[in-house]
Design a protein around this motif. Structure first.
Motif, mmCIF file in Angstrom:
data_model
loop_
_atom_site.group_PDB
_atom_site.id
_atom_site.type_symbol
_atom_site.label_atom_id
_atom_site.label_comp_id
_atom_site.label_asym_id
_atom_site.label_seq_id
_atom_site.Cartn_x
_atom_site.Cartn_y
_atom_site.Cartn_z
ATOM 1 N N PRO A 273 0.834 -1.205 0.000
ATOM 2 C CA PRO A 273 0.000 0.000 0.000
ATOM 3 C C PRO A 273 0.866 1.250 0.000
ATOM 4 O O PRO A 273 1.784 1.370 0.804
ATOM 5 C CB PRO A 273 -0.821 -0.124 1.282
ATOM 6 N N ASP A 274 0.592 2.152 -0.916
ATOM 7 C CA ASP A 274 1.314 3.425 -1.008
ATOM 8 C C ASP A 274 0.392 4.508 -0.451
ATOM 9 O O ASP A 274 -0.549 4.938 -1.113
ATOM 10 C CB ASP A 274 1.687 3.715 -2.469
ATOM 11 N N TRP A 275 0.671 4.927 0.777
ATOM 12 C CA TRP A 275 -0.153 5.923 1.460
ATOM 13 C C TRP A 275 0.207 7.343 1.043
ATOM 14 O O TRP A 275 -0.438 8.296 1.480
ATOM 15 C CB TRP A 275 -0.021 5.762 2.972
ATOM 16 N N GLU A 276 1.228 7.506 0.200
ATOM 17 C CA GLU A 276 1.628 8.837 -0.270
ATOM 18 C C GLU A 276 1.664 8.888 -1.790
ATOM 19 O O GLU A 276 2.465 9.606 -2.385
ATOM 20 C CB GLU A 276 2.981 9.214 0.328
ATOM 21 N N ALA A 277 0.777 8.134 -2.425
ATOM 22 C CA ALA A 277 0.745 8.085 -3.892
ATOM 23 C C ALA A 277 0.262 9.402 -4.493
ATOM 24 O O ALA A 277 0.598 9.725 -5.628
ATOM 25 C CB ALA A 277 -0.149 6.935 -4.357
ATOM 26 N N PHE A 278 -0.506 10.165 -3.720
ATOM 27 C CA PHE A 278 -1.109 11.407 -4.216
ATOM 28 C C PHE A 278 -0.866 12.518 -3.196
ATOM 29 O O PHE A 278 -0.782 12.251 -2.000
ATOM 30 C CB PHE A 278 -2.623 11.215 -4.405
ATOM 31 N N GLU A 279 -0.767 13.751 -3.659
ATOM 32 C CA GLU A 279 -0.520 14.881 -2.760
ATOM 33 C C GLU A 279 -1.597 14.983 -1.692
ATOM 34 O O GLU A 279 -1.294 15.190 -0.519
ATOM 35 C CB GLU A 279 -0.422 16.198 -3.537
ATOM 36 N N ASP A 280 -2.851 14.849 -2.060
ATOM 37 C CA ASP A 280 -3.914 15.007 -1.077
ATOM 38 C C ASP A 280 -3.952 13.851 -0.080
ATOM 39 O O ASP A 280 -4.433 14.006 1.035
ATOM 40 C CB ASP A 280 -5.277 15.205 -1.740
ATOM 41 N N ALA A 281 -3.417 12.682 -0.436
ATOM 42 C CA ALA A 281 -3.438 11.517 0.452
ATOM 43 C C ALA A 281 -2.576 11.723 1.696
ATOM 44 O O ALA A 281 -2.660 10.959 2.648
ATOM 45 C CB ALA A 281 -2.978 10.265 -0.299
ATOM 46 N N LYS A 282 -1.775 12.776 1.694
ATOM 47 C CA LYS A 282 -0.935 13.088 2.843
ATOM 48 C C LYS A 282 -1.695 13.896 3.904
ATOM 49 O O LYS A 282 -1.179 14.136 4.982
ATOM 50 C CB LYS A 282 0.297 13.867 2.387
ATOM 51 N N LEU A 283 -2.927 14.303 3.548
ATOM 52 C CA LEU A 283 -3.725 15.169 4.419
ATOM 53 C C LEU A 283 -4.870 14.399 5.064
ATOM 54 O O LEU A 283 -5.499 13.555 4.421
ATOM 55 C CB LEU A 283 -4.310 16.327 3.602
ATOM 56 N N GLU A 284 -5.154 14.715 6.333
ATOM 57 C CA GLU A 284 -6.290 14.095 7.022
ATOM 58 C C GLU A 284 -7.579 14.402 6.245
ATOM 59 O O GLU A 284 -7.757 15.505 5.758
ATOM 60 C CB GLU A 284 -6.401 14.624 8.458
ATOM 61 N N GLY A 285 -8.405 13.399 6.122
ATOM 62 C CA GLY A 285 -9.639 13.509 5.342
ATOM 63 C C GLY A 285 -9.499 12.937 3.944
ATOM 64 O O GLY A 285 -10.498 12.604 3.306
ATOM 65 N N PHE A 286 -8.249 12.830 3.489
ATOM 66 C CA PHE A 286 -7.982 12.302 2.145
ATOM 67 C C PHE A 286 -7.046 11.090 2.181
ATOM 68 O O PHE A 286 -6.498 10.687 1.160
ATOM 69 C CB PHE A 286 -7.370 13.388 1.252
ATOM 70 N N ARG A 287 -6.845 10.504 3.373
ATOM 71 C CA ARG A 287 -5.916 9.375 3.517
ATOM 72 C C ARG A 287 -6.465 8.145 2.803
ATOM 73 O O ARG A 287 -7.625 7.771 2.999
ATOM 74 C CB ARG A 287 -5.686 9.060 4.996
ATOM 75 N N ARG A 288 -5.634 7.558 1.984
ATOM 76 C CA ARG A 288 -5.983 6.341 1.260
ATOM 77 C C ARG A 288 -4.696 5.720 0.748
ATOM 78 O O ARG A 288 -3.686 6.395 0.625
ATOM 79 C CB ARG A 288 -6.940 6.630 0.110
ATOM 80 N N ALA A 289 -4.776 4.419 0.451
ATOM 81 C CA ALA A 289 -3.597 3.708 -0.039
ATOM 82 C C ALA A 289 -3.872 3.157 -1.432
ATOM 83 O O ALA A 289 -4.916 2.566 -1.674
ATOM 84 C CB ALA A 289 -3.232 2.573 0.904
#
Length: 174
Positions: free
Chosen positions: A33-49
């Motif tokens: 799982p890449d939890w930092e694949a997208f810029e917004d995924a680094k922010l709470e509310g947009f966390r995803r892998a």
């Protein structure tokens, strides 16, 4: 009777069918799982892998040697915890979300801010046309797994509605 292929040989000419087969199989157990694949995924509310299978998808991580080389589209599986989603964005190509497990609230939005919203369950999908703002949220109490396909082997990075996220993507090394 032996059947002959009706299409030209693939670009992997020179490889044995065994080599081609090994390079074109990806197993979930081998995906990380890449939890930092997208810029917004680094922010709470947009966390995803993102679990990449074919190509990099919209992540721009095109050098990943563990994925099947994309030829005409990309395919990933996303894991989204409860209360998380992604920021509104567009692509230059069609994007498809196909829910495997759980429930996903998705939206499409036009330039005037009008929204279409719906909840997708297992074995349901939405096709987001090129240039149409879209996104999703896991508003349920359970995690969601869904498949994402982009209609190009090497799509450009997401185009976020939010200006700060657009600037973060622009500042990323190529």
């Amino acid at each position: 009777m032996t059947l002959q292929p009706t299409a030209p040989a693939p670009a992997s000419a020179g490889e044995s069918i065994e080599q081609i087969g090994r390079r074109h199989v990806a197993r979930f157990r081998d995906r990380r799982p890449d939890w930092e694949a997208f810029e917004d995924a680094k922010l709470e509310g947009f966390r995803r892998a993102q679990h990449r299978f074919i190509g990099a998808g919209g992540s721009s991580k095109h050098g990943d040697p563990t994925v099947i080389p994309p030829l005409g589209f990309t395919l990933s599986v996303m894991f989204v915890p409860p209360g998380q989603g992604n920021a509104a964005h567009t692509h230059e190509v069609e994007e498809v979300f196909f829910v495997l497990q759980g429930f996903l609230d998705v939206f499409l939005e036009d330039a005037a801010g009008n929204r279409f919203e719906t909840r997708l369950g297992p074995w349901e999908c939405i096709s987001c046309p090129p240039g149409v703002m879209h996104g999703y949220l896991n508003a349920s109490l359970e995690p969601v797994y869904f498949q994402v396909m982009l209609g190009k082997s090497r799509p450009a990075a997401l185009h976020y509605q939010d200006e700060a996220l657009r600037a973060a993507v622009a500042a990323r090394p190529a």
